[in-house]
Structures are given as structure tokens and as C-alpha cells.
Design a protein around this motif. Structure first.
Motif, PDB file in Angstrom:
ATOM      1  N   VAL A  69     -27.877 -18.484  15.622  1.00 60.52           N
ATOM      2  CA  VAL A  69     -29.302 -18.837  15.506  1.00 60.52           C
ATOM      3  C   VAL A  69     -30.059 -18.408  16.752  1.00 60.52           C
ATOM      4  O   VAL A  69     -31.172 -17.864  16.669  1.00 60.52           O
ATOM      5  CB  VAL A  69     -29.472 -20.353  15.259  1.00 60.52           C
ATOM      6  N   ALA A  70     -29.465 -18.623  17.928  1.00 58.28           N
ATOM      7  CA  ALA A  70     -30.137 -18.246  19.173  1.00 58.28           C
ATOM      8  C   ALA A  70     -30.402 -16.744  19.219  1.00 58.28           C
ATOM      9  O   ALA A  70     -31.487 -16.300  19.612  1.00 58.28           O
ATOM     10  CB  ALA A  70     -29.298 -18.670  20.370  1.00 58.28           C
ATOM     11  N   PHE A  71     -29.410 -15.944  18.826  1.00 57.52           N
ATOM     12  CA  PHE A  71     -29.591 -14.494  18.865  1.00 57.52           C
ATOM     13  C   PHE A  71     -30.661 -14.038  17.882  1.00 57.52           C
ATOM     14  O   PHE A  71     -31.606 -13.316  18.255  1.00 57.52           O
ATOM     15  CB  PHE A  71     -28.289 -13.770  18.553  1.00 57.52           C
ATOM     16  N   PHE A  72     -30.532 -14.426  16.626  1.00 56.66           N
ATOM     17  CA  PHE A  72     -31.469 -13.914  15.621  1.00 56.66           C
ATOM     18  C   PHE A  72     -32.885 -14.453  15.830  1.00 56.66           C
ATOM     19  O   PHE A  72     -33.862 -13.770  15.538  1.00 56.66           O
ATOM     20  CB  PHE A  72     -30.958 -14.225  14.211  1.00 56.66           C
ATOM     21  N   ASP A  73     -33.001 -15.678  16.348  1.00 56.18           N
ATOM     22  CA  ASP A  73     -34.320 -16.215  16.653  1.00 56.18           C
ATOM     23  C   ASP A  73     -34.986 -15.390  17.748  1.00 56.18           C
ATOM     24  O   ASP A  73     -36.137 -14.950  17.615  1.00 56.18           O
ATOM     25  CB  ASP A  73     -34.201 -17.680  17.080  1.00 56.18           C
ATOM     26  N   ALA A  74     -34.252 -15.163  18.837  1.00 52.95           N
ATOM     27  CA  ALA A  74     -34.828 -14.426  19.972  1.00 52.95           C
ATOM     28  C   ALA A  74     -35.103 -12.970  19.616  1.00 52.95           C
ATOM     29  O   ALA A  74     -36.201 -12.454  19.864  1.00 52.95           O
ATOM     30  CB  ALA A  74     -33.887 -14.513  21.172  1.00 52.95           C
ATOM     31  N   ALA A  75     -34.116 -12.291  19.030  1.00 55.69           N
ATOM     32  CA  ALA A  75     -34.270 -10.864  18.741  1.00 55.69           C
ATOM     33  C   ALA A  75     -35.364 -10.613  17.712  1.00 55.69           C
ATOM     34  O   ALA A  75     -36.192  -9.688  17.871  1.00 55.69           O
ATOM     35  CB  ALA A  75     -32.945 -10.292  18.249  1.00 55.69           C
ATOM     36  N   THR A  76     -35.401 -11.422  16.666  1.00 56.73           N
ATOM     37  CA  THR A  76     -36.402 -11.215  15.615  1.00 56.73           C
ATOM     38  C   THR A  76     -37.797 -11.526  16.123  1.00 56.73           C
ATOM     39  O   THR A  76     -38.758 -10.806  15.827  1.00 56.73           O
ATOM     40  CB  THR A  76     -36.068 -12.085  14.391  1.00 56.73           C
ATOM     41  N   THR A  77     -37.930 -12.604  16.873  1.00 61.91           N
ATOM     42  CA  THR A  77     -39.232 -12.948  17.444  1.00 61.91           C
ATOM     43  C   THR A  77     -39.743 -11.839  18.353  1.00 61.91           C
ATOM     44  O   THR A  77     -40.918 -11.438  18.270  1.00 61.91           O
ATOM     45  CB  THR A  77     -39.140 -14.271  18.220  1.00 61.91           C
TER      46      THR A  77
END
Length: 251
Positions: A69-77
């Protein structure tokens, strides 16, 4: 047309880059090796300058919910925010068929990615695809005398066909959540791993493993299969086993 490929050095990313070039467009690879960090945004604005489209196939290797969740939240944002500044006209994200039906930690990150993309102001498309034929190769990467293969029903598709589908979407209008993309046949993953091992001459003992609880029941019960009609790949797993990809991937 300049098309940014987030995660363009990974398994699928390399094939997307090839497909972009084959279509006559110019790929711009977004990866740490090219000076772009998706999670911090470093180098992102400069890389997206002049890009009309972003294809996001970035990934993180984890089974844990928090890290995913941390990766996809940061990268997508970061991608969406920088894309809006750069005037990106189409943001395309690759997701997984059934990620909304199976409670695995990694899938929680993919759900977060979908939420962000589908609610973004940047015009967007999310393409959910089933497991790749290449997924079987990941099971053979681990060293040791025994290979653990997950018990799960899948409708696998070649990564090259997924890459081609993403580039085709890049030339079309944003579609929101696109119809699920799957392969031509339903197979058991442990059998796929066994067949690939045999084709490679890998004689290690293979042990099918069922995940515990609701997630395990969902995987064996077909929750990763497409629930409706949609586009289907043409290359069967048997055909894929005869290709250079089958001999090389995961080695």
C-alpha cells in the motif's frame, strides 16, 4: 508521440517499451536506473516533459500489505500529480483481475492504486489482467531442493500480449475501468509450474501449497478469473513454453 513507461525496466515494463517502439512511438522509461524515483518524485517532472501518455506498470516485490500500500500510494500519487503538471492526456495503469475479491496484502496495494487512478482528474484507464505465463517462472527462482507452488486457478496470459494491449489503449480514448484481459484457457498454477520445470529440465520436488483461510479458498475457487466477457489473449501456456521467454524469464 512520447509515452512514459513507469517501471519500464521490469518484466512487463521491458515488453511495454518494446511495444511502444514497435508502434512507432518514443518510450520514456521511468525507473531509478534512468534517474527517476516514483516514490519521491525525483526526476519525474523532467522525464514527463512532452509526454502525452503514461503507462504505469511499476511494481514492488512484497507480499505484505503495509509495504504494498505504501509503494502504490506514493508512486501513483506522484505520477498523477506530476502528470497533471505536465499536461498528460491519458494515464494508464495495469492492475490484476480479482484484486478486489482476494484479501492478499499485495492486492491491497493494487486496490489503492486503482482508487487513486479512477478518482483522478487526469483522464485515465485501468486495465486488469490475469496472471502472466511468466508468473510460473517466479516460483522456480527460489533455490533449494523443493519448489513450493501456490494452489490457485488462473486464466494466464503472455506478458507480451498484455504489453501490446496497454499500448493499444494508449492510442484510444480513456476508458475508466476497462474490461478484464485474460488468457485463452483456465489452468491450475501448480500444474503450470510443474510443466515449466519439466520443460527446463528442473527435477526438484514440487509441492502444491494452499494458502490458509479466506484468501486460500478464494484462490482455489476461481476468484482470480474474469467475471465477465472481455478481451482474451491468443497464446496458450503450451505455446509459451516453446518460446525464448519461457527459457529465459526468472533465470
Amino acid at each position: 508521440m512520447r509515452i512514459a513507461v513507469a517501471g519500464g525496466t521490469g518484466w512487463v515494463g521491458r515488453k511495454v517499451v518494446e511495444a511502444v517502439r514497435a508502434a512507432g512511438d518514443v518510450p520514456v522509461v521511468l525507473a531509478r536506473s534512468t534517474g527517476v524515483d516514483l516514490t519521491t518524485g525525483a526526476g519525474l517532472d523532467a522525464a514527463l516533459d512532452g509526454c502525452a501518455t503514461v503507462i504505469d506498470v511499476s511494481n514492488v516485490v512484497t507480499t505484505g500489505r503495509r509495504k504494498s500500500v505504501a509503494f502504490f500510494d506514493a508512486a501513483t500519487t506522484r505520477l498523477l500529480t506530476a502528470g497533471a503538471r505536465a499536461g498528460v492526456a491519458h494515464h494508464i495503469a495495469l492492475s490484476i483481475v480479482g484484486c478486489d475479491r482476494v484479501g492478499l496484502g499485495y492486492y491491497m496495494g493494487k486496490r489503492r492504486q486503482e482508487e487513486l487512478v479512477l478518482s483522478a482528474a487526469v483522464p485515465h484507464t485501468v486495465l486488469r489482467a490475469t496472471q502472466f505465463h511468466e508468473f510460473a517462472a517466479q516460483m522456480l527462482v527460489r533455490r533449494g531442493p523443493v519448489v513450493a507452488a501456490p494452489r490457485m486457478r488462473s486464466q494466464p496470459i503472455a506478458a507480451r500480449e498484455v504489453a501490446d494491449a496497454l499500448v493499444t489503449l494508449a492510442g484510444a480514448a480513456p476508458a475508466g475501468l476497462a474490461p478484464d484481459l485474460a488468457g485463452p484457457e483456465v489452468l491450475e498454477m501448480d500444474d503450470m509450474v510443474r510443466r515449466l520445470a519439466r520443460a527446463r529440465g528442473d527435477r526438484r520436488l514440487l509441492v502444491p501449497v494452499r494458502l490458509p483461510g479466506a484468501a486460500g479458498r478464494a484462490l482455489t475457487g476461481g476468484a482470480l478469473l474474469p467475471a465477465a466477457d472481455g478481451p482474451r489473449g491468443r497464446q496458450t501456456f503450451a505455446d509459451w513454453l516453446t518460446t525464448p521467454d519461457a527459457r529465459a524469464e526468472g533465470r
